[in-house]
Design an enzyme around this catalytic site. Structure first.
Site, PDB file in Angstrom:
ATOM      1  N   TYR A  73      10.087  38.414  73.993  1.00  0.00           N
ATOM      2  CA  TYR A  73      10.961  37.266  74.250  1.00  0.00           C
ATOM      3  C   TYR A  73      12.123  37.702  75.141  1.00  0.00           C
ATOM      4  CZ  TYR A  73      13.738  33.051  73.368  1.00  0.00           C
ATOM      5  OH  TYR A  73      14.460  31.896  73.527  1.00  0.00           O
ATOM      6  N   SER A  93      18.408  32.206  77.160  1.00  0.00           N
ATOM      7  CA  SER A  93      18.744  32.412  75.749  1.00  0.00           C
ATOM      8  C   SER A  93      19.798  33.500  75.684  1.00  0.00           C
ATOM      9  CB  SER A  93      17.491  32.891  75.012  1.00  0.00           C
ATOM     10  OG  SER A  93      17.806  33.388  73.742  1.00  0.00           O
TER      11      SER A  93
END
Ligand SMILES: NC(=O)c1ccc[n+]([C@@H]2O[C@H](COP(=O)([O-])OP(=O)(O)OC[C@H]3O[C@@H](n4cnc5c(N)ncnc54)[C@H](OP(=O)(O)O)[C@@H]3O)[C@@H](O)[C@H]2O)c1
Length: 282
Positions: free
Chosen positions: A154, A141
């Site tokens: 995350y 990501s």
């Protein structure tokens, strides 16, 4: 001639589901794995519509379950004796402010987004090394390159994935296996809604971070409104899989390539000021 074999994790929705169908359309035989095979309906419907049902098999795999990892690896070795493409896509987004996130949530994030990749890779590498070819695509990501407030677990898990991938790529180049990172920005999948709900549920009225959390949520919701189409990511993954000499990293999506470039070029203070300005913006 035997078709190339691909295995995709987290294929019940989002990028994973679309990637399975796009790979089948490109001629692969695809093992679509998901932790809850009762969720295979959407995938099977799309596969039927695209006339690729025969090239897709659904297998159960919770990437946090070592026993299932070993079973999948054994079944794949026994059935196909090869694996040409491994796509680590399964992931969760746990938000909240670092101080207030529970130990269970920290561990769940690392178990899914990081250790799941490590242990599934370990289980399947003997097969790939033996054939001296193949590609491993890790769905990271933009949050694996730049960390934002409100998404500590995350980002920590995706930063770990980035480090693991850099190291693995160097090790496996000796065996003809490419390791690649795909780094999407914001795309319209369910992961955001799941993440937001989690933040809203866990940021109780007793939270000391209520005001900054509101800012984080409002930026997130603004970003998802203009988020890209997940099909672009699925198509890009298929395109990377066909490359003879793929790069290590493919950042993609609105603003993410720019953000990654900015991190490389700007002094850290300026980058922080930019992020804080984004959070204050109404
Ligand atoms: N969408 C974005 O904007 C974006 C941006 C950057 C990176 N990513 C990354 O893209 C990947 C795919 O996410 P997505 O956006 O397509 O969201 P998604 O639709 O929520 O897909 C995530 C998938 O991972 C599965 N999963 C979660 N925990 C699992 C586990 N323990 N074992 C096996 N599967 C598990 C989910 O299964 P269930 O249905 O059972 O929950 C789901 O199929 C993730 O790694 C995510 O971090 C997404």
């Amino acid at each position: 001639m035997q078709r190339s074999v691909a295995l995709v994790t987290g294929a019940s929705s989002g990028f994973g589901l679309l990637t399975v169908v796009e790979l089948a359309k490109a001629g692969y035989h695809v093992i679509a794995t998901m932790r809850d095979s009762r969720k295979q309906g959407a995938l099977l419907t799309l596969a039927a519509k695209q006339q690729v049902s025969e090239q897709i098999e659904v297998w159960s795999l919770d990437v946090t379950n070592r026993t299932e990892i070993i079973e999948v690896s054994a079944k794949l070795t026994e059935t196909y004796q090869r694996l040409d493409l491994l796509i680590h896509n399964a992931g969760i987004s746990i938000g909240g402010f670092n101080e207030e996130i529970s130990e269970q949530d920290w561990r769940r994030s690392m178990e899914t987004n990081f250790f799941g990749v490590v242990f599934l890779t370990q289980a399947l590498l003997p097969l790939m090394r033996q054939q001296q070819s193949g590609k491993i695509i890790n769905v990271s990501s933009v949050g694996g390159r730049i960390a934002f407030p409100g998404y500590g677990p995350y980002s920590a898990s995706k930063f770990a994935l980035e480090g693991f991938s850099e190291s693995l790529r160097l090790e496996l180049s000796l065996y003809g296996i490419d390791v690649i990172l795909v780094e999407p920005g914001a795309y319209q999948t369910d992961i955001w809604a799941k993440g937001f709900t989690h933040i809203e549920d866990t940021s109780s009225t007793h939270s000391s971070y209520q005001q900054p959390m509101k800012q984080v949520l409002s930026v997130g919701k603004r970003l998802t409104k203009h988020a890209g189409q997940p099909m672009d990511v699925a198509k890009k993954i298929v395109n990377i899989a066909a490359k003879r000499k793929p790069r290590l990293r493919y950042a993609m999506g609105r603003g993410s390539t720019l953000a990654v470039m900015a991190k490389g070029l700007l002094p850290w203070r300026w980058l922080e000021a930019l992020i804080k300005w984004q959070l204050r913006k109404k």
